[in-house]
Design a protein around this motif. Sequence first.
Motif, PDB file in Angstrom:
ATOM      1  N   ASN A  46       0.856  -1.188   0.000  1.00  0.00           N
ATOM      2  CA  ASN A  46       0.000   0.000   0.000  1.00  0.00           C
ATOM      3  C   ASN A  46       0.891   1.236   0.000  1.00  0.00           C
ATOM      4  OD1 ASN A  46      -2.069   1.810   0.214  1.00  0.00           O
ATOM      5  ND2 ASN A  46      -2.793   1.145   2.217  1.00  0.00           N
ATOM      6  N   SER A  47       1.001   1.873  -1.157  1.00  0.00           N
ATOM      7  CA  SER A  47       1.798   3.106  -1.216  1.00  0.00           C
ATOM      8  C   SER A  47       0.839   4.285  -1.083  1.00  0.00           C
ATOM      9  CB  SER A  47       2.632   3.168  -2.499  1.00  0.00           C
ATOM     10  OG  SER A  47       1.817   3.259  -3.648  1.00  0.00           O
ATOM     11  N   SER A  48       0.782   5.172  -2.056  1.00  0.00           N
ATOM     12  CA  SER A  48      -0.083   6.349  -1.979  1.00  0.00           C
ATOM     13  C   SER A  48       0.054   7.144  -3.260  1.00  0.00           C
ATOM     14  CB  SER A  48       0.328   7.238  -0.796  1.00  0.00           C
ATOM     15  OG  SER A  48      -0.322   8.493  -0.830  1.00  0.00           O
ATOM     16  N   VAL A  49      -0.961   7.939  -3.564  1.00  0.00           N
ATOM     17  CA  VAL A  49      -0.822   8.899  -4.655  1.00  0.00           C
ATOM     18  C   VAL A  49       0.341   9.839  -4.374  1.00  0.00           C
ATOM     19  CG1 VAL A  49      -2.444  10.534  -3.626  1.00  0.00           C
ATOM     20  CG2 VAL A  49      -2.075  10.553  -6.095  1.00  0.00           C
ATOM     21  N   LEU A  50       0.675  10.011  -3.084  1.00  0.00           N
ATOM     22  CA  LEU A  50       1.780  10.903  -2.712  1.00  0.00           C
ATOM     23  C   LEU A  50       3.144  10.304  -3.052  1.00  0.00           C
ATOM     24  CD1 LEU A  50       0.445  12.312   0.676  1.00  0.00           C
ATOM     25  CD2 LEU A  50       0.107  13.181  -1.650  1.00  0.00           C
ATOM     26  N   ALA A  51       3.159   9.061  -3.506  1.00  0.00           N
ATOM     27  CA  ALA A  51       4.394   8.491  -4.036  1.00  0.00           C
ATOM     28  C   ALA A  51       4.782   9.174  -5.335  1.00  0.00           C
ATOM     29  CB  ALA A  51       4.219   6.989  -4.281  1.00  0.00           C
ATOM     30  N   PHE A  52       3.793   9.753  -6.035  1.00  0.00           N
ATOM     31  CA  PHE A  52       4.018  10.370  -7.338  1.00  0.00           C
ATOM     32  C   PHE A  52       4.001  11.893  -7.271  1.00  0.00           C
ATOM     33  CE2 PHE A  52       1.251   6.538  -7.794  1.00  0.00           C
ATOM     34  CZ  PHE A  52       2.281   5.656  -8.070  1.00  0.00           C
ATOM     35  N   VAL A  53       3.201  12.422  -6.338  1.00  0.00           N
ATOM     36  CA  VAL A  53       3.111  13.873  -6.147  1.00  0.00           C
ATOM     37  C   VAL A  53       3.186  14.133  -4.641  1.00  0.00           C
ATOM     38  CG1 VAL A  53       1.768  15.964  -6.549  1.00  0.00           C
ATOM     39  CG2 VAL A  53       1.631  14.070  -8.169  1.00  0.00           C
ATOM     40  N   PRO A  54       4.346  14.509  -4.112  1.00  0.00           N
ATOM     41  CA  PRO A  54       4.478  14.658  -2.668  1.00  0.00           C
ATOM     42  C   PRO A  54       3.648  15.802  -2.106  1.00  0.00           C
ATOM     43  CG  PRO A  54       6.428  15.496  -3.778  1.00  0.00           C
ATOM     44  CD  PRO A  54       5.606  14.803  -4.820  1.00  0.00           C
ATOM     45  N   LEU A  55       3.100  15.559  -0.921  1.00  0.00           N
ATOM     46  CA  LEU A  55       2.435  16.605  -0.167  1.00  0.00           C
ATOM     47  C   LEU A  55       3.496  17.242   0.723  1.00  0.00           C
ATOM     48  CD1 LEU A  55      -0.125  18.075   0.832  1.00  0.00           C
ATOM     49  CD2 LEU A  55      -0.466  16.180   2.446  1.00  0.00           C
ATOM     50  N   ALA A  56       3.780  18.505   0.490  1.00  0.00           N
ATOM     51  CA  ALA A  56       4.913  19.157   1.157  1.00  0.00           C
ATOM     52  C   ALA A  56       4.785  19.144   2.677  1.00  0.00           C
ATOM     53  CB  ALA A  56       5.056  20.587   0.656  1.00  0.00           C
ATOM     54  N   GLY A  57       3.548  19.170   3.176  1.00  0.00           N
ATOM     55  CA  GLY A  57       3.334  19.181   4.619  1.00  0.00           C
ATOM     56  C   GLY A  57       3.505  17.833   5.283  1.00  0.00           C
ATOM     57  N   THR A  58       3.681  16.784   4.474  1.00  0.00           N
ATOM     58  CA  THR A  58       4.016  15.454   4.996  1.00  0.00           C
ATOM     59  C   THR A  58       5.206  14.935   4.189  1.00  0.00           C
ATOM     60  OG1 THR A  58       2.454  14.341   3.510  1.00  0.00           O
ATOM     61  CG2 THR A  58       1.635  14.955   5.687  1.00  0.00           C
ATOM     62  N   ALA A  59       6.306  15.659   4.271  1.00  0.00           N
ATOM     63  CA  ALA A  59       7.460  15.384   3.409  1.00  0.00           C
ATOM     64  C   ALA A  59       8.053  14.004   3.653  1.00  0.00           C
ATOM     65  CB  ALA A  59       8.523  16.461   3.624  1.00  0.00           C
ATOM     66  N   VAL A  60       8.189  13.618   4.930  1.00  0.00           N
ATOM     67  CA  VAL A  60       8.794  12.318   5.225  1.00  0.00           C
ATOM     68  C   VAL A  60       7.849  11.196   4.806  1.00  0.00           C
ATOM     69  CG1 VAL A  60       9.729  10.820   7.042  1.00  0.00           C
ATOM     70  CG2 VAL A  60      10.200  13.281   7.086  1.00  0.00           C
ATOM     71  N   TYR A  61       6.570  11.336   5.131  1.00  0.00           N
ATOM     72  CA  TYR A  61       5.585  10.334   4.718  1.00  0.00           C
ATOM     73  C   TYR A  61       5.601  10.167   3.200  1.00  0.00           C
ATOM     74  CZ  TYR A  61       1.008   8.264   3.693  1.00  0.00           C
ATOM     75  OH  TYR A  61      -0.002   7.466   3.217  1.00  0.00           O
TER      76      TYR A  61
END
Length: 254
Positions: free
Chosen positions: A136-151
């Motif tokens: 289970n990855s995330s859409v944020l694997a492709f477009v990072p959410l700056a407020g959850t940089a480490v995640y």
Amino acid sequence: MKNSGNTIFITGGTSGIGRGIAEAFHRLGNQVIISGRRKALLDEVTQANPGMHGIELDIQDPQQIKAVAAQLVKNFPKLNVLFNNAGIMPFDDAAGEIDDHVAVATVTTNLLGPVRMTSALLPHLKQQKDAVIIHNSSVLAFVPLAGTAVYSATKAAMHSYSLSQRFMLAGTGVRVVEIAPPWVDTDLVFKSGDSRAMPLSDFIAATMRGLESGTDEVYVEQIQALRDNPGSDEHTFVNAFNQSLKENPIPTGH
């Protein structure tokens, strides 16, 4: 993957996506085993789903991972599906000081946990028919959410790991599938009913269809543009994405 007749182990199966997927597979007649840190929550889910089993596991503890893997192989010899779902999503500030304890916990849970769990169970999975590893990855694997940089970074790493592992396991009989959820209305961040978040039931239904289709990557149509983002001009896309969320922040419950 086949939708019934499996024995499935799901980490982080007491809430959100993990519980939703666990219950969906359970309803289809699969033997489902879930894990989590809190026995009370495990008991709540298994009692609501007679026949489902629960195992206590702190995915940050490598020794517990080895012990649970051995327990699973002993008690559920037909285990053929591993779903690495457990994850945490703390907000952080990449422009300032990031709490080291939180950063290490995030990397250990979201990246090392799946790597260790998979490694511990792979010798067994290689002996099974219709073996599948689901990350289970995330859409944020492709477009990072700056407020959850480490995640976001851990999810990008899981995408990369999935690609490598899929190549390395080609010909072994073990398939590697990646699920990349969008923003789903769960308590991973804050269950708010925000209209931008996909309802959990809709996401589970779409994901189960995707898993049954046999594709290597499972993601909903709504994130196609974000999935296609990586490229030489990704900075523009990422900046616009984060600016839009800066102007309309994700609710956190704080």
